[in-house]
Design a protein around this motif. Sequence first.
Motif, PDB file in Angstrom:
ATOM      1  N   TYR A  97       0.841  -1.199   0.000  1.00 34.01           N
ATOM      2  CA  TYR A  97       0.000   0.000   0.000  1.00 34.01           C
ATOM      3  C   TYR A  97       0.872   1.245   0.000  1.00 34.01           C
ATOM      4  O   TYR A  97       1.835   1.339   0.768  1.00 34.01           O
ATOM      5  N   GLU A  98       0.549   2.203  -0.865  1.00 34.08           N
ATOM      6  CA  GLU A  98       1.148   3.534  -0.850  1.00 34.08           C
ATOM      7  C   GLU A  98       0.039   4.563  -0.957  1.00 34.08           C
ATOM      8  O   GLU A  98      -0.884   4.398  -1.757  1.00 34.08           O
ATOM      9  N   ARG A  99       0.124   5.590  -0.137  1.00 41.18           N
ATOM     10  CA  ARG A  99      -0.949   6.569  -0.044  1.00 41.18           C
ATOM     11  C   ARG A  99      -1.288   7.180  -1.403  1.00 41.18           C
ATOM     12  O   ARG A  99      -2.469   7.360  -1.737  1.00 41.18           O
ATOM     13  N   ASP A 100      -0.276   7.473  -2.212  1.00 46.31           N
ATOM     14  CA  ASP A 100      -0.521   8.129  -3.499  1.00 46.31           C
ATOM     15  C   ASP A 100      -0.919   7.159  -4.599  1.00 46.31           C
ATOM     16  O   ASP A 100      -1.334   7.582  -5.678  1.00 46.31           O
ATOM     17  N   ARG A 101      -0.795   5.858  -4.331  1.00 45.90           N
ATOM     18  CA  ARG A 101      -1.064   4.856  -5.362  1.00 45.90           C
ATOM     19  C   ARG A 101      -2.166   3.876  -4.977  1.00 45.90           C
ATOM     20  O   ARG A 101      -2.774   3.245  -5.834  1.00 45.90           O
ATOM     21  N   GLY A 102      -2.427   3.752  -3.686  1.00 47.09           N
ATOM     22  CA  GLY A 102      -3.388   2.762  -3.220  1.00 47.09           C
ATOM     23  C   GLY A 102      -2.739   1.400  -3.109  1.00 47.09           C
ATOM     24  O   GLY A 102      -1.527   1.279  -2.935  1.00 47.09           O
ATOM     25  N   TRP A 103      -3.534   0.354  -3.229  1.00 47.87           N
ATOM     26  CA  TRP A 103      -3.029  -1.011  -3.143  1.00 47.87           C
ATOM     27  C   TRP A 103      -2.564  -1.501  -4.511  1.00 47.87           C
ATOM     28  O   TRP A 103      -3.249  -1.314  -5.520  1.00 47.87           O
ATOM     29  N   PHE A 104      -1.400  -2.143  -4.544  1.00 45.86           N
ATOM     30  CA  PHE A 104      -0.903  -2.740  -5.778  1.00 45.86           C
ATOM     31  C   PHE A 104      -0.110  -3.990  -5.418  1.00 45.86           C
ATOM     32  O   PHE A 104       0.167  -4.262  -4.245  1.00 45.86           O
ATOM     33  N   THR A 105       0.248  -4.765  -6.424  1.00 46.86           N
ATOM     34  CA  THR A 105       0.926  -6.032  -6.170  1.00 46.86           C
ATOM     35  C   THR A 105       2.327  -6.046  -6.760  1.00 46.86           C
ATOM     36  O   THR A 105       2.670  -5.236  -7.631  1.00 46.86           O
ATOM     37  N   THR A 106       3.140  -7.002  -6.279  1.00 42.96           N
ATOM     38  CA  THR A 106       4.479  -7.230  -6.814  1.00 42.96           C
ATOM     39  C   THR A 106       4.645  -8.741  -7.020  1.00 42.96           C
ATOM     40  O   THR A 106       3.729  -9.520  -6.755  1.00 42.96           O
ATOM     41  N   ALA A 107       5.805  -9.149  -7.470  1.00 43.27           N
ATOM     42  CA  ALA A 107       6.087 -10.573  -7.632  1.00 43.27           C
ATOM     43  C   ALA A 107       6.335 -11.219  -6.269  1.00 43.27           C
ATOM     44  O   ALA A 107       6.810 -10.559  -5.341  1.00 43.27           O
ATOM     45  N   PRO A 108       6.036 -12.506  -6.107  1.00 41.61           N
ATOM     46  CA  PRO A 108       6.342 -13.192  -4.845  1.00 41.61           C
ATOM     47  C   PRO A 108       7.812 -13.065  -4.462  1.00 41.61           C
ATOM     48  O   PRO A 108       8.694 -13.058  -5.318  1.00 41.61           O
ATOM     49  N   PHE A 109       8.050 -12.912  -3.166  1.00 38.00           N
ATOM     50  CA  PHE A 109       9.395 -12.838  -2.577  1.00 38.00           C
ATOM     51  C   PHE A 109      10.163 -11.596  -3.029  1.00 38.00           C
ATOM     52  O   PHE A 109      11.395 -11.591  -3.059  1.00 38.00           O
ATOM     53  N   SER A 110       9.456 -10.520  -3.333  1.00 36.65           N
ATOM     54  CA  SER A 110      10.108  -9.298  -3.805  1.00 36.65           C
ATOM     55  C   SER A 110      10.676  -8.491  -2.638  1.00 36.65           C
ATOM     56  O   SER A 110      10.385  -8.736  -1.475  1.00 36.65           O
ATOM     57  N   GLU A 111      11.514  -7.497  -2.983  1.00 34.87           N
ATOM     58  CA  GLU A 111      12.104  -6.540  -2.046  1.00 34.87           C
ATOM     59  C   GLU A 111      12.769  -7.214  -0.842  1.00 34.87           C
ATOM     60  O   GLU A 111      12.465  -6.915   0.318  1.00 34.87           O
ATOM     61  N   GLY A 115      18.196 -12.469  15.959  1.00 32.89           N
ATOM     62  CA  GLY A 115      19.207 -11.921  15.061  1.00 32.89           C
ATOM     63  C   GLY A 115      18.725 -11.639  13.655  1.00 32.89           C
ATOM     64  O   GLY A 115      17.527 -11.628  13.376  1.00 32.89           O
ATOM     65  N   PRO A 116      19.660 -11.414  12.726  1.00 31.00           N
ATOM     66  CA  PRO A 116      19.305 -11.017  11.358  1.00 31.00           C
ATOM     67  C   PRO A 116      18.695 -12.166  10.563  1.00 31.00           C
ATOM     68  O   PRO A 116      19.210 -13.284  10.571  1.00 31.00           O
ATOM     69  N   VAL A 117      17.596 -11.865   9.880  1.00 30.90           N
ATOM     70  CA  VAL A 117      16.894 -12.827   9.032  1.00 30.90           C
ATOM     71  C   VAL A 117      16.488 -12.109   7.746  1.00 30.90           C
ATOM     72  O   VAL A 117      15.997 -10.972   7.794  1.00 30.90           O
ATOM     73  N   GLU A 118      16.698 -12.739   6.600  1.00 31.23           N
ATOM     74  CA  GLU A 118      16.253 -12.133   5.343  1.00 31.23           C
ATOM     75  C   GLU A 118      14.735 -12.248   5.227  1.00 31.23           C
ATOM     76  O   GLU A 118      14.173 -13.332   5.367  1.00 31.23           O
ATOM     77  N   CYS A 119      14.083 -11.130   4.970  1.00 33.72           N
ATOM     78  CA  CYS A 119      12.630 -11.066   4.865  1.00 33.72           C
ATOM     79  C   CYS A 119      12.226 -10.623   3.464  1.00 33.72           C
ATOM     80  O   CYS A 119      12.923  -9.818   2.828  1.00 33.72           O
ATOM     81  N   VAL A 120      11.097 -11.131   2.993  1.00 37.48           N
ATOM     82  CA  VAL A 120      10.596 -10.796   1.652  1.00 37.48           C
ATOM     83  C   VAL A 120       9.108 -10.496   1.728  1.00 37.48           C
ATOM     84  O   VAL A 120       8.409 -10.905   2.657  1.00 37.48           O
ATOM     85  N   ASN A 121       8.619  -9.778   0.723  1.00 39.93           N
ATOM     86  CA  ASN A 121       7.195  -9.471   0.646  1.00 39.93           C
ATOM     87  C   ASN A 121       6.372 -10.737   0.453  1.00 39.93           C
ATOM     88  O   ASN A 121       6.696 -11.571  -0.392  1.00 39.93           O
ATOM     89  N   VAL A 122       5.305 -10.873   1.231  1.00 50.33           N
ATOM     90  CA  VAL A 122       4.294 -11.895   0.990  1.00 50.33           C
ATOM     91  C   VAL A 122       2.918 -11.243   1.168  1.00 50.33           C
ATOM     92  O   VAL A 122       2.799 -10.165   1.760  1.00 50.33           O
ATOM     93  N   GLU A 123       1.905 -11.902   0.655  1.00 46.60           N
ATOM     94  CA  GLU A 123       0.547 -11.382   0.797  1.00 46.60           C
ATOM     95  C   GLU A 123       0.092 -11.550   2.245  1.00 46.60           C
ATOM     96  O   GLU A 123       0.205 -12.639   2.807  1.00 46.60           O
ATOM     97  N   HIS A 124      -0.443 -10.479   2.833  1.00 45.84           N
ATOM     98  CA  HIS A 124      -0.921 -10.582   4.213  1.00 45.84           C
ATOM     99  C   HIS A 124      -1.969  -9.522   4.501  1.00 45.84           C
ATOM    100  O   HIS A 124      -1.955  -8.432   3.917  1.00 45.84           O
ATOM    101  N   GLU A 125      -2.855  -9.845   5.456  1.00 46.61           N
ATOM    102  CA  GLU A 125      -4.014  -9.003   5.705  1.00 46.61           C
ATOM    103  C   GLU A 125      -3.680  -7.610   6.228  1.00 46.61           C
ATOM    104  O   GLU A 125      -4.433  -6.652   5.984  1.00 46.61           O
ATOM    105  N   GLU A 126      -2.583  -7.474   6.971  1.00 46.17           N
ATOM    106  CA  GLU A 126      -2.282  -6.163   7.561  1.00 46.17           C
ATOM    107  C   GLU A 126      -2.220  -5.057   6.521  1.00 46.17           C
ATOM    108  O   GLU A 126      -2.649  -3.926   6.771  1.00 46.17           O
TER     109      GLU A 126
END
Length: 407
Positions: free
Chosen positions: A205-219, A230-241
Amino acid sequence: MRVLLVGAGGVGTAVTRIAARRDFLTHMVVADYDLTRAEAAVAALKEHGDRFSARRLDASDEDGVSRLLAEERCDVLLNATDPRFVMPLFRAALAAGTHYLDMAMSLSAPHAEHPYEECGVKLGDGQFELAGSWAESGRLALVGMGVEPGLSDVFARYAADELFDEIEEIGVRDGADLTVEGYDFAPSFSIWTTIEECLNPPVVYERDRGWFTTAPFSEPEVFDFPEGIGPVECVNVEHEEVLLIPRWVDARRVTFKYGLGEDFIAKLRTLHELGLDSTAEVTVPGADGPVRVSPRDVVAACLPDPATLGDRMTGRTCAGTWVKGTKDGAAREVYLYHVVDNQWSMREYGSQAVVWQTAVNPVVALELLATGVWSGRGVLGPEALPPRPFLDLLTEYGSPWGLREQG
């Protein structure tokens, strides 16, 4: 308060063990398609008298669910099933005139032409379409009230109310250092739900764009989790928040990133490439002739039940909300979090850390509703309600939350 709990799996069973220790609960009917699971959950609570009973129930049978709610004079339906059954249970509670609470929202469907750019049907759209009917009924449907979504949304509301004047970004970040002895691949939560979250197009979600999607495991990013994880690599997934927070909290950007690890991601990609993540039934040979079966259900059947892994599991799980913005004209960045150690949850409740952490939050919410501290009508997310009473009561349950200043 009289509660119909639908689903006696790992999370549902943990709900019963937590609720049994609280006085607000008058009676809980534990219902499951597999009556033996419901009976086992109730049998483990003999010392708590007759406050728990077991019933067989098909979660897809709306009329049957409504009849049971009326028969047992329940005040609220607590949905502890997987997201496939959200809508029938949601509609059944509405028809019966009871309140409703779940930990995961109605399923999404990707955009037909641009799945990694535009939203199709979003998580929760089916439920929010009935918001007017719920408001007219005078009843509350509190949706996404687990840990993530749930506690993470409460953290977002708390940050907006008490920690920031303006919020640039809210990012839910989930990570763990859990290991399971004896298994090369043993997810600590429902693989059915995990596949759904991780292989669907993630929503941002971005205020100026609204809701949009990306590829799985992006960013991908490395996030340093507290209390020794400790440090863990995190990626985008679909979630309700990402679908809930912007409805009630003003932020320029909202994301959800999950600490999966390279090996876990590789296995999920393989399932997808082989078509084993599909929920569409296929025909396979059977002893009595051809049978129809969902590949994803086969994968779930081949893996160990997450609820049974506690004795083999070590480590901690962390759910939290990272917030960046300004307070009194100065830049600020915090991480609000909740850590559960598997050794503690197994010793205290006999439930592994991930399912216990999910289960404690709806019980806290039920107690706030039973005592009138929380109230409302219509379809609301956790961030629509006052956060401080929830966080205080969570601490009273013996599982405190934390706040870390970043940078």
